[in-house]
Design an enzyme around this catalytic site. Structure first.
Site, short mmCIF file in Angstrom:
data_model
loop_
_atom_site.label_atom_id
_atom_site.label_comp_id
_atom_site.label_asym_id
_atom_site.label_seq_id
_atom_site.Cartn_x
_atom_site.Cartn_y
_atom_site.Cartn_z
N GLU A 33 0.89 -1.32 -0.04
CA GLU A 33 0.01 -0.06 0.04
C GLU A 33 0.79 1.17 -0.09
OE1 GLU A 33 -3.03 0.54 -0.58
OE2 GLU A 33 -3.78 -1.90 -0.21
N TYR A 116 -6.01 6.75 4.24
CA TYR A 116 -6.25 5.70 3.48
C TYR A 116 -5.41 4.47 3.71
CZ TYR A 116 -5.47 2.51 -0.61
OH TYR A 116 -5.33 1.51 -1.14
N ASP A 134 -9.60 5.66 -2.10
CA ASP A 134 -8.58 6.32 -2.94
C ASP A 134 -9.26 7.13 -4.17
OD1 ASP A 134 -9.23 4.41 -4.89
OD2 ASP A 134 -7.49 3.44 -4.92
#
Length: 293
Positions: A33, A116, A134
């Site tokens: 990520e 996020y 996102d």
């Protein structure tokens, strides 16, 4: 939004990304990520594979130097992410038993972990029912739910509420739905091209409204050539290629056409902690400018 249709589409069409496979840990998902922020999958995948082999748990990355991590980051861009991930690994090793927490609020307290990333890890690593938002998700929601060609300005409260309202009630389906929503925005409902013929959503508000054009300001395309970012990258390339501090003259050679820009870029690398200067005026990657070198 027809969540069942979207989930069924995802189960048929999802890309075989390495961090989606069986046996991937929460730490390895966290690494993916961080790497994927503003960086295409095709560039991230091979570097991520190398990192999983080299640093399969946080304590192993924590034991490495900042310079080692920056060197392994290569050309993924925005290298401050690498330093923050290294700092995060140290905290996980020291304070969390070498494990990534599952709780969003605890994740938010870790270095370099924003709204996020915390929710993405909770959802994709632990299957929690939390909204994950996102750029791709915002675009799909703007079109399918609100009938707009492009999303408006980001709003954490509004965006999370929009996605939370769409989530299936069960944890397992919610986690798959979150991945599916993101996948749809990344591969079908893209910024460049909305391939509506391939979209599994037959109840899209934007299509129903005749696909009205975006009426707001045009999206700015970020250039790279000639920017301070490019100069910073060139300077870091010199330092990645050596394990010893180098003289200023070596760095001056990489951007001779605009010394002022080069100096500005070098100063910013020093301020960001990506580069350090030794007592005798040499330059090295973070953690590699010690007197024993």
């Amino acid at each position: 939004m027809n969540t069942s249709a979207l989930i069924a589409w995802y189960e048929r069409q999802a890309r075989d990304l390495p961090w989606r496979r069986e046996g991937v840990t929460a730490w390895q998902i966290l690494m993916s990520e961080i790497m994927l922020q503003q960086t295409p999958v095709v560039r991230v995948a091979p570097i991520w594979e190398q990192w999983v082999q080299r640093w399969p748990v946080p304590s192993q990355m924590a034991a490495a130097s900042q310079g080692e991590v920056l060197r392994a980051w290569g050309k993924l861009g925005y290298p401050r992410r690498a330093l923050r991930l290294h700092e995060c690994a140290r905290v996980l090793a020291a304070d969390h038993g070498d494990e990534v927490p599952a709780d969003v609020d605890v994740l938010l307290g870790l270095p370099g972990i924003g709204a996020y990333t915390a929710r993405a890890v909770a959802c994709f690593a632990y299957g929690q029912r939390v909204p994950v938002v996102d750029t791709n998700v915002r675009r799909v929601v703007a079109r399918a739910v609100h009938g707009a060609a492009e999303p408006g300005n980001p709003s954490t409260t509004r965006d999370l509420a929009d996605v939370d309202a769409l989530l299936p009630r069960t944890r397992a389906r919610a986690a798959v739905f979150s991945a599916a929503l993101m996948e749809l925005g990344a591969t079908v409902c893209t910024a460049r091209n909305a391939d509506c013929d391939r979209c599994p959503l037959t109840d899209c508000a934007w299509v129903g409204a005749g696909r009205p054009a975006h009426t707001g300001p045009a999206r700015k395309v970020q250039k790279f050539a000639g920017t301070d970012r490019q100069v910073r990258g060139r300077l870091l390339d010199v330092l990645r290629e050596t394990h010893a501090p180098v003289e200023r003259a070596r760095l001056d050679q990489v951007w001779p056409t605009d010394p002022a820009q080069r100096d500005r870029a070098l100063d910013s690398l020093l301020v960001d902690g990506l580069v350090e200067q030794t007592a005798d005026g040499l330059f090295a990657l973070a953690g590699e400018g010690g007197s024993d070198r």
